[in-house]
Every structure is written in structure tokens, then in C-alpha cells.
Enzyme design. Structure first.
Site, PDB file in Angstrom:
ATOM      1  N   HIS A  70      40.608  33.727  48.364  1.00  0.00           N
ATOM      2  CA  HIS A  70      40.443  35.017  48.665  1.00  0.00           C
ATOM      3  C   HIS A  70      40.715  35.295  49.943  1.00  0.00           C
ATOM      4  CE1 HIS A  70      36.527  33.899  50.198  1.00  0.00           C
ATOM      5  NE2 HIS A  70      36.878  34.431  51.094  1.00  0.00           N
ATOM      6  N   ASP A 119      38.611  30.126  43.307  1.00  0.00           N
ATOM      7  CA  ASP A 119      38.838  30.559  44.614  1.00  0.00           C
ATOM      8  C   ASP A 119      39.276  29.328  45.287  1.00  0.00           C
ATOM      9  OD1 ASP A 119      38.690  32.096  46.702  1.00  0.00           O
ATOM     10  OD2 ASP A 119      36.498  32.081  46.854  1.00  0.00           O
ATOM     11  N   SER A 216      34.784  31.703  55.402  1.00  0.00           N
ATOM     12  CA  SER A 216      35.448  31.816  54.094  1.00  0.00           C
ATOM     13  C   SER A 216      36.424  30.564  54.128  1.00  0.00           C
ATOM     14  CB  SER A 216      35.862  33.115  53.692  1.00  0.00           C
ATOM     15  OG  SER A 216      35.009  33.979  53.303  1.00  0.00           O
TER      16      SER A 216
END
Ligand SMILES: *[C@@H]1O[C@H](CO)[C@@H](O)[C@H](O)[C@H]1NC(C)=O
Ligand SMILES: *[C@@H]1O[C@H](CO)[C@@H](O)[C@H](O)[C@H]1NC(C)=O
Ligand SMILES: *[C@@H]1O[C@H](CO)[C@@H](O)[C@H](O)[C@H]1NC(C)=O
Ligand SMILES: *[C@@H]1O[C@H](CO)[C@@H](O)[C@H](O)[C@H]1NC(C)=O
Ligand SMILES: *[C@@H]1O[C@H](CO)[C@@H](O)[C@H](O)[C@H]1NC(C)=O
Ligand SMILES: *[C@@H]1O[C@H](CO)[C@@H](O)[C@H](O)[C@H]1NC(C)=O
Length: 265
Positions: A70, A119, A216
Site C-alpha cells: 500500500h 500487503d 506503514s
């Protein structure tokens, strides 16, 4: 909000999360990292046309970085920071920056934003990176003895710079970390229901420490004596999770050992 959210609600909730959690992920109440403490930590300034976003990553060899899909999906290019603590100081001892293009980024072919499935992504560095006290790869767990080790109840380290807000691309200048236990999958399932797959691993955020996960794409590492094993990639969570004890979710590295090997060899 109680532990058991209905599955339907959870799904809607979950999708909404993707919007702000990606932006809000940050280490809260974490400790400041010391130089050389997380030599595998990578910072990524990722460009999409004329906007940019900040993510973490993990150095896994002299040439390759693991991050979240992502973070880099549809990116045009990225600046990779290695050996950094203070990312606003480009003269920091040991800090190195490299530019990579789209062609050096490999996003998992089955990355699915609606379910946050797969992911994971890889970035190839333009040159062979020598290891130093401040720059060193983390290991991918390889001795899996048929089934993977769950790491449940083990203490793991999440680290990152974390963004300050949704809209800004400004990040905290210095690297922070938290050390928290890996939550039992069955228990984590009570919080996240169908949103949690076997290819995800959960970190507990309770015990009143109000810790969140790192940026992230950044590392979740299990330290076995002096060896750093990368066991997760920061993927998503509840931004209020820090207060209400919602576990943070990471991509489970042991589910992708073959995929990583295939693309990096
Ligand atoms: C990322 O790069 C852009 C320019 O491409 C810059 O404006 C921005 O400040 C950088 N972000 C960080 C956190 O260094
Ligand atoms: C960003 O790029 C788009 C397309 O090239 C352009 O239309 C837009 O004006 C640009 N925005 C800024 C803030 O430069
Ligand atoms: C980070 O580096 C910048 C630029 O050199 C400096 O102004 C700032 O004080 C540093 N921050 C910390 C926490 O050391
Ligand atoms: C990235 O692309 C630019 C422009 O096409 C090129 O000048 C540069 O050498 C490339 N960098 C890498 C690391 O491949
Ligand atoms: C992606 O999904 C397809 C269809 O389910 C499957 O055949 C393929 O093996 C998957 N690829 C990877 C790398 O998991
Ligand atoms: C895996 O196998 C190795 C040797 O084959 C053994 O030393 C190790 O304890 C095993 N690990 C687990 C988790 O069973």
C-alpha cells in the site's frame, strides 16, 4: 466499541480505516532509537507525480528492501534512507540516501486494497550496500520446519518515524520504537473477525502503554539473541487502537518467504 464487532460492521469499519490508518500510523509513546539499534530500518519518501508520502521498510540483503504494497503501489519513484535516525539531517553520520525508480519496485501481484491482502512489496537498491554498524539486513526466518513459527507471546519490536497527520507528508524527525508481545491469532480474531487472515500477524497494543505500531511498511522484528528476524510488515490498525487496545496488524513474513526468495534471487 467492544471486542466483538459484527463482521459487516467490521468490514465497513475496516475500509474506512484504510483511509486514515495509513496516514496515522505512528509510534506513540515509543522510545527514541539509538544509532545502530535498528540497522535494518529503512525510510522511504515515495513520489506519486507531484505528491509524496512517507513509509518505512526493512533491509533484507545487500540489495533488497521489503515494504508494504500500500506504500509503493503506483509510485513513480522513491528516495530510500538507510542508517538514519534523524531523517531531517542529511549530514547525519552513517545516513545514506538512494534514489530508485518505478522499475525497481515489485508489488505483490495479488495485492488487494479492499481486503489489505498481500500487503507486501520489494524494492531493489541501485547498488550493493555494504553492511556497517548502522546499516545491516534483518533475516527472513527460513527454518520453518514445515509449518511456520507463530511467534505468539514473543516480544517483538516495531519501529518507525510516523507521520504527524493525515494531510501532511511531514514526519517525526527521529526514529522511535516500541517492544510489545505478538498476540495469539485466535485472540486477535476476536477483535478483527473476518478482516484478519492467516497471512497477517498481530501485535498487542494494550498494557496501558498506549503504543501504536510503526510506520506503514516498516519492520516488526523478533530479536533472538543478536539476530534480528523480520516477522512482520506494518500494514494496518485502528488509529484509536492505542487507547482501546485494538491490536495492530502486520503482513506475516513467514507466509511470503517463497515469494521473497523468488523475486530476489
Ligand atoms: C519527500 O520529498 C519531497 C520532494 O519530492 C519533499 O517535499 C518532502 O519534504 C520529502 N519528505 C520528507 C519527509 O523528507
Ligand atoms: C500535479 O500534477 C497534476 C497533473 O500533472 C496537475 O494537474 C496539478 O496541477 C499538479 N498539482 C500541483 C500542486 O502542482
Ligand atoms: C535533526 O536534525 C535537524 C537538522 O540537522 C536538527 O535541526 C534537529 O535538531 C535534529 N533533531 C534532533 C531530535 O536531533
Ligand atoms: C531513474 O530514472 C531516471 C530518468 O529516467 C534516470 O536518470 C536514473 O538514472 C534512474 N535511476 C535509477 C536508479 O535507475
Ligand atoms: C495470485 O492469485 C492467483 C489466483 O488465485 C494464484 O493462482 C496465484 O498463485 C497467486 N499468486 C501468488 C504469488 O500468490
Ligand atoms: C527446527 O529444526 C531445527 C533442526 O532441524 C531444530 O533445531 C529447531 O529446534 C526446530 N525448530 C522448531 C521451532 O521446531
Amino acid at each position: 466499541m467492544r471486542l466483538l464487532l459484527g463482521v459487516t460492521l467490521l468490514v465497513a469499519f475496516h475500509i474506512e480505516l484504510i483511509q486514515f490508518v495509513y496516514a496515522e500510523n505512528r509510534i506513540t509513546n515509543g522510545e527514541l532509537a539509538k544509532s545502530g539499534q535498528f540497522p535494518y530500518q529503512v525510510g522511504l519518501n515515495i513520489s506519486f507525480g507531484n505528491t509524496s508520502t512517507w513509509c518505512g521498510g526493512t533491509l533484507i540483503s545487500h540489495l533488497w528492501i521489503v515494504t508494504a504494497a500500500h506504500c509503493v503501489d503506483k509510485a513513480e519513484r522513491a528516495t530510500v534512507y538507510l542508517g538514519a535516525i534523524n531523517i531531517t539531517n542529511k549530514f547525519e553520520t552513517g545516513q545514506k540516501r538512494y534514489h530508485v525508480n518505478k522499475s525497481s519496485i515489485i508489488v505483490h501481484e495479488n495485492w488487494t486494497i479492499s481486503t489489505v491482502a498481500n500487503d507486501i512489496a520489494l524494492i531493489e537498491l541501485p547498488i550493493f550496500i555494504p553492511f556497517t554498524d548502522r546499516v545491516r539486513a534483518a533475516y527472513i526466518p527460513r527454518n520453518l520446519n514445515g509449518s511456520y513459527s507463530s511467534y505468539e507471546q514473543k516480544t517483538a519490536y516495531a519501529s518507525g518515524w510516523g507521520r504527524e497527520s493525515d494531510k501532511s507528508s511531514s514526519v517525526s524527525a527521529t526514529l522511535r520504537f516500541v517492544a510489545m508481545p505478538i498476540m495469539q491469532h485466535s485472540l486477535c480474531k476476536m477483535y478483527w473477525g473476518g478482516a484478519l487472515s492467516e497471512k497477517m500477524i498481530c501485535m498487542s497494543t494494550n498494557s496501558g502503554k498506549s503504543t501504536c505500531h510503526g510506520d506503514s511498511g516498516g519492520p516488526l522484528v523478533y530479536k533472538d539473541n543478536d539476530t534480528n528476524y523480520l516477522i512482520g510488515i506494518t500494514s494496518f490498525g485502528l488509529s484509536m487502537g492505542c487507547e482501546i487496545g485494538f491490536p495492530s496488524i502486520f503482513t506475516r513474513i513467514t507466509s511470503y518467504v517463497d515469494w521473497i526468495q523468488q523475486h530476489t534471487s
